[in-house]
Design a protein around this motif. Sequence first.
Motif, short mmCIF file in Angstrom:
data_model
loop_
_atom_site.label_atom_id
_atom_site.label_comp_id
_atom_site.label_asym_id
_atom_site.label_seq_id
_atom_site.Cartn_x
_atom_site.Cartn_y
_atom_site.Cartn_z
N GLU A 188 -10.39 -4.10 -8.23
CA GLU A 188 -11.47 -5.05 -7.92
C GLU A 188 -12.80 -4.34 -7.71
O GLU A 188 -13.86 -4.86 -8.07
CB GLU A 188 -11.10 -5.85 -6.66
N ARG A 189 -12.77 -3.14 -7.17
CA ARG A 189 -14.00 -2.40 -6.89
C ARG A 189 -14.80 -2.14 -8.18
O ARG A 189 -16.02 -2.01 -8.15
CB ARG A 189 -13.67 -1.07 -6.20
N TRP A 190 -14.12 -2.07 -9.32
CA TRP A 190 -14.77 -1.83 -10.60
C TRP A 190 -14.87 -3.10 -11.45
O TRP A 190 -15.31 -3.06 -12.59
CB TRP A 190 -14.01 -0.75 -11.39
N GLY A 191 -14.48 -4.23 -10.88
CA GLY A 191 -14.53 -5.49 -11.62
C GLY A 191 -13.49 -5.58 -12.73
O GLY A 191 -13.71 -6.26 -13.74
N ILE A 192 -12.36 -4.90 -12.55
CA ILE A 192 -11.30 -4.88 -13.56
C ILE A 192 -9.98 -5.25 -12.92
O ILE A 192 -9.88 -5.45 -11.71
CB ILE A 192 -11.19 -3.49 -14.21
N LYS A 193 -8.94 -5.34 -13.76
CA LYS A 193 -7.59 -5.59 -13.26
C LYS A 193 -6.71 -4.40 -13.62
O LYS A 193 -6.61 -4.01 -14.78
CB LYS A 193 -7.02 -6.86 -13.89
N ILE A 194 -6.08 -3.81 -12.60
CA ILE A 194 -5.18 -2.68 -12.81
C ILE A 194 -3.75 -3.12 -12.51
O ILE A 194 -3.46 -3.63 -11.42
CB ILE A 194 -5.54 -1.48 -11.93
N HIS A 195 -2.87 -2.92 -13.49
CA HIS A 195 -1.44 -3.15 -13.32
C HIS A 195 -0.76 -1.78 -13.22
O HIS A 195 -1.17 -0.83 -13.89
CB HIS A 195 -0.85 -3.92 -14.50
N TYR A 196 0.28 -1.69 -12.43
CA TYR A 196 0.99 -0.42 -12.28
C TYR A 196 2.38 -0.50 -12.91
O TYR A 196 3.11 -1.48 -12.71
CB TYR A 196 1.10 -0.04 -10.80
N VAL A 197 2.69 0.52 -13.68
CA VAL A 197 4.00 0.64 -14.31
C VAL A 197 4.65 1.88 -13.73
O VAL A 197 4.16 3.00 -13.93
CB VAL A 197 3.87 0.77 -15.85
N GLU A 198 5.71 1.70 -12.97
CA GLU A 198 6.34 2.82 -12.28
C GLU A 198 7.51 3.35 -13.09
O GLU A 198 8.46 2.62 -13.39
CB GLU A 198 6.82 2.38 -10.90
N GLU A 199 7.45 4.61 -13.44
CA GLU A 199 8.54 5.28 -14.15
C GLU A 199 9.52 5.84 -13.11
O GLU A 199 9.14 6.67 -12.30
CB GLU A 199 7.99 6.42 -15.01
N GLN A 200 10.75 5.36 -13.14
CA GLN A 200 11.75 5.89 -12.22
C GLN A 200 12.10 7.34 -12.58
O GLN A 200 12.41 8.15 -11.73
CB GLN A 200 13.00 5.01 -12.24
N ASN A 201 12.06 7.62 -13.89
CA ASN A 201 12.22 8.97 -14.40
C ASN A 201 11.04 9.25 -15.31
O ASN A 201 10.42 8.32 -15.84
CB ASN A 201 13.53 9.12 -15.17
N ARG A 202 10.73 10.52 -15.52
CA ARG A 202 9.62 10.85 -16.41
C ARG A 202 10.02 10.47 -17.83
O ARG A 202 11.01 10.94 -18.37
CB ARG A 202 9.28 12.33 -16.29
N LEU A 203 9.20 9.62 -18.46
CA LEU A 203 9.54 9.05 -19.77
C LEU A 203 8.71 9.60 -20.91
O LEU A 203 8.93 9.25 -22.06
CB LEU A 203 9.39 7.52 -19.71
N GLY A 204 7.71 10.45 -20.60
CA GLY A 204 6.88 10.99 -21.67
C GLY A 204 5.73 10.07 -22.00
O GLY A 204 5.62 8.94 -21.52
N THR A 205 4.83 10.55 -22.87
CA THR A 205 3.61 9.81 -23.18
C THR A 205 3.86 8.55 -24.00
O THR A 205 2.98 7.71 -24.11
CB THR A 205 2.63 10.72 -23.96
N ALA A 206 5.04 8.40 -24.59
CA ALA A 206 5.35 7.18 -25.34
C ALA A 206 6.48 6.40 -24.69
O ALA A 206 6.54 5.17 -24.82
CB ALA A 206 5.72 7.51 -26.78
#
Length: 352
Positions: A188-206
């Motif tokens: 909200e501070r930047w006037g945008i919407k941020i969603h969080y995607v939590e990786e339970q394990n490291r999944l790599g850049t793709a």
Amino acid sequence: MPTIDWKKIAVTSHVSIREAMKVLDVTAMQIVVISAENDTLVGTLTDGDIRRALLAGCTLESAVEEAMNVQPAYGLNTESEIRWRTKMQSKGLRHLPIVDVNKKLVSLFYLKRDVIQGHKNPVVMMLGGLGMRMRPLTETVPKPMLKVGNKPILEIILEHIVEQGFVEFYFCINYLGEQIRTHFGDGERWGIKIHYVEEQNRLGTAGALALLPEFEHDFIVMNGDLLTKVDLVALLNFHREHANSITACVREYSQQVPYGVVEFSDTKVTQIVEKPVYRHFVSAGIYALSPSALGQVSFSGYYDMPSMMTDLLNQNYPVGGFPLTEYWMDIGQMPDFEQAQIDYSHHFAQTL
């Protein structure tokens, strides 16, 4: 009538691409006209022309004539503005050089840029890396939260992207990810919407892409440990223009051999090249993807972007490259971090 003195955006065909880029930057008109000594129109040069020329082997020191469009659209000064607009609409143009019957430049007609609206294209930031090469700094702080100047790396790049009109963000977090969530919140501070995607394990850049919702529009994927002034709108336009499934930003990397290189044909020496320089394009960690691309790959555990691009290539899907001409720094090791501190005041401090 929105026109501009053509001489403000003109160069000759013999100047370097680098010099023409300076005109693009100063005027912010997104086009340079190439004129002959008698003021006749001989070509035009846009951001897309430059990037295509670099892919074809040109360098920034190459002459503009090697990169320019030698058959540009133009309007006659005897035609109506309606006629100019119709021609521009049919060709998808924002700028149209206006000439007289002898093809001498008169002015440049352009469509005024609309007030920036929120792009519908999501931006996915990959933020789950361990930052092992930046230890001990990253033992208690995730690398995207290391400060360059007086701000975290991620905040600097976020603000640059927001300035371009992007409003929908997905932060893929893993290692020390709560620090990122705490700092940025819902955006909200930047006037945008941020969603969080939590990786339970490291999944790599793709691999983390498998956790995202289905997107309707082309989207950006970007590593969170970069400092760059990349034009993401230009990247998306390039991606669509070439109908790619995925377009990777690439950066020129040069290597000079410190010896004379001997070239052979069978057992005979054909020539000796003294200290040659070899040019390569390397991945810059920034990508544009079409939603359909995700349906063509199988996500299973750790999966990186080079692997995804290889899988798409093996299935004959179009994979493109977008050469970066803007500032770019991959903060992978301590010397990069130290250089970023020096670069910050020149490239970011005055605009953020």
